[in-house]
Design an enzyme around this catalytic site. Structure first.
Site, mmCIF file in Angstrom:
data_model
loop_
_atom_site.group_PDB
_atom_site.id
_atom_site.type_symbol
_atom_site.label_atom_id
_atom_site.label_comp_id
_atom_site.label_asym_id
_atom_site.label_seq_id
_atom_site.Cartn_x
_atom_site.Cartn_y
_atom_site.Cartn_z
ATOM 1 N NE ARG A 89 -3.799 2.878 -0.874
ATOM 2 C CZ ARG A 89 -5.055 2.769 -0.470
ATOM 3 N NH1 ARG A 89 -5.749 3.849 -0.161
ATOM 4 N NH2 ARG A 89 -5.629 1.584 -0.350
ATOM 5 C CD GLU B 55 -3.095 -0.923 0.191
ATOM 6 O OE1 GLU B 55 -3.152 0.113 -0.498
ATOM 7 O OE2 GLU B 55 -3.903 -1.862 0.065
ATOM 8 C CD GLU C 257 -10.732 -1.781 -8.613
ATOM 9 O OE1 GLU C 257 -11.912 -1.497 -8.267
ATOM 10 O OE2 GLU C 257 -9.762 -1.616 -7.860
HETATM 11 C C1 DMJ Z 1 -6.318 0.541 -5.032
HETATM 12 O O1 DMJ Z 1 -5.502 0.773 -3.929
HETATM 13 C C2 DMJ Z 1 -5.540 -0.111 -6.149
HETATM 14 O O2 DMJ Z 1 -6.264 0.005 -7.339
HETATM 15 C C3 DMJ Z 1 -5.248 -1.564 -5.882
HETATM 16 O O3 DMJ Z 1 -4.644 -2.175 -7.004
HETATM 17 C C4 DMJ Z 1 -6.516 -2.293 -5.551
HETATM 18 N N1 DMJ Z 1 -7.300 -1.666 -4.527
HETATM 19 C C5 DMJ Z 1 -7.532 -0.232 -4.598
HETATM 20 C C6 DMJ Z 1 -8.752 0.197 -5.383
HETATM 21 O O4 DMJ Z 1 -9.821 -0.621 -5.358
#
Ligand code: DMJ
Length: 468
Positions: free
Chosen positions: A99, A95, A362
């Site tokens: 991010r 994460e 997504e």
């Molecule tokens: C985001 O942090 C990223 O897209 C990750 O690949 C999957 N989960 C979340 C969004 O749903």
């Protein structure tokens, strides 16, 4: 609401949505990780330990791309003065990488501001102790002060997770590129080496790999949660290398071949879906997370071996359609966390704990890729339906909130404005409604948190920097 006025340009509407999300974060949760839009206060998730400012770092590039100059400037000032990695914090390596490292790298490449490069490299160095395992497959969790790592207690026999250790590649290649230090690239190339030495059941990659023994854990395979962005990064590693990374390319197309054979099915109603595989048995369920794969198949169509380009575009289009159906078959026109194709249903959530929508990107992401690659107007139409549903059900006075049950007629808000709503959902909407020359695919690849990273062109070094 501005939606009543049909004359508004949809890209402008996405920008207004960003303004609402940002202004409220700023008013009620400035400097904290996320906003609770109902209780109007900060929200902290343990994924970032006590690193602060996730929403600011995740939103930097969206602010820049939308030309929200004042907001970008205040975000940059916060980063300069307050973003601090010298904290005693146990964080999720995945994460924080997608991010924070991803967000800082994009902010650097877009704006050219040195502070972002410096902070990205500093954070990258803090993540390196995660690779101190017998195989070099990194831990999921790391204390960035002590350098001690461990795995999620729930993960099969102490395993690391495919979608976590497999989603470092793009950022780490750029960290080496920007720092001149090869160590980052070496760490991720070693992950590939370990994977390539292992036997894969039916050519599939299990979600669990033990970092000590180097053996697979449970044979569960998913293109959604726990697997998803590993596949995405194989393709994008090849694209980001200006199509020189032949190993990444081969691993991607081989994996897609196995996925098609063993996981992709068509429902009796004609909807193509990607099931989950558990030791050879299929679970006929598809997650919202899995919907990113429509865009991935289409993005990879161009390089598909054996004249399969058209087939990969078609596969992307079919997944987009299925995911649109998962939205259309709810009362709120927002998709559930997971939907099933069994027990007489198609593209519908049957379990109460799979009916939530947490502002995930997504499906809109796949609409954006399909739009850019086919220009079929239905993708903009579907994106607009999502805008209307978000405005109607997720927008509240204090920002945007997730929903507990998208099949209900009344909103029960979960009171979290996820940072990926600003980095991904709103950015992909804006791109869907913008011209193709804004972040063109020839020059940029998006990390899994929608942070654009430049293609490292063979001949011209960093010339693509600052090229919007
Ligand atoms: C985001 O942090 C990223 O897209 C990750 O690949 C999957 N989960 C979340 C969004 O749903």
């Amino acid at each position: 609401s501005f939606l009543l006025n049909q004359h508004y340009n949809p890209a402008f509407v996405s920008l207004q949505m960003m303004k609402h999300a940002w202004d409220n974060y700023k008013r009620y949760a400035w400097g904290l990780n996320e906003l609770k839009p109902i209780s109007k206060q900060g929200h902290s998730s343990n994924l970032f330990g006590n690193i602060q400012g996730a929403t600011i770092v995740d939103a930097l590039d969206t602010l820049y791309i939308m030309e929200m100059k004042e907001e970008f400037k205040e975000a940059k000032e916060w980063v300069e003065k307050n973003l601090d990695f010298n904290v005693n914090a146990e964080i999720s390596v995945f994460e924080v990488n997608i991010r924070f490292v991803g967000g800082l790298l994009s902010a650097y490449y877009l704006s050219g501001e040195e502070v972002f490069r410096k902070k990205a490299v500093e954070l990258g160095e803090k993540l390196l102790p995660a690779f101190n395992t017998p195989t070099g497959i990194p831990w999921a969790l790391l204390n960035i002060k002590s350098g001690i790592g461990r795995n999620w207690p729930w993960a099969s026999g102490g395993s690391s997770i495919l979608a976590e250790f497999g989603t470092l590649h793009l950022e780490f290649i750029h960290l080496s590129h920007l720092s001149g230090n090869p160590v980052f690239a070496e760490k991720v190339m070693n992950i590939r080496k370990v994977l390539n030495r292992l036997d894969k059941p039916e050519g599939l990659y299990p979600n669990y790999l033990n970092p000590s023994s180097g053996q697979w854990g449970q044979h569960h395979v998913s293109i959604g949660g726990l697997g998803d962005s590993f596949y995405e990064y194989l393709l994008k590693a090849w694209l980001m290398s200006d199509k020189t990374d032949e190993e990444g390319k081969k691993m991607y197309y081989d994996a897609v071949q196995a996925i098609e054979t063993h996981l992709i099915r068509k429902s009796s109603g004609g909807l193509t879906y990607i099931a989950e595989w558990k030791g050879g048995l299929l679970e006929h369920k598809m997650g919202h997370l899995t919907c990113f794969a429509g865009g991935m198949f289409a993005l990879g169509a161009d390089g598909a071996p054996n004249d399969k380009t058209g087939h990969h575009i078609e596969l992307g289009a079919e997944i987009a359609r299925t995911c649109h159906e998962s939205y259309d078959r709810t009362s709120m026109k927002l998709g559930p966390e997971a939907f099933r194709f069994d027990g007489g249903v198609e593209a519908i959530a049957t379990r109460q704990n799979e009916k939530y929508y947490i502002l995930r990107p997504e499906v809109i992401e796949t609409y954006m890729y399909m739009w850019r690659l086919t220009h079929d107007p239905k993708y903009r139409q579907w994106g607009w339906e999502a805008v209307e549903a978000l405005e109607k059900h997720c927008r509240v006075d204090g920002g945007y909130s997730g929903i507990r049950d998208v099949y209900n007629n009344h909103e029960s808000h979960d009171d979290v404005q996820q940072s990926f709503f600003l980095s991904e959902t709103l950015k992909y909407l804006y791109l869907l409604f913008s011209e193709d020359d804004l972040l063109p695919f020839e020059h940029w690849v998006f990390n899994t948190e929608a942070h654009p990273l430049p293609v490292l062109h063979k001949d011209n070094g960093n010339k693509e920097e600052n090229q919007k």
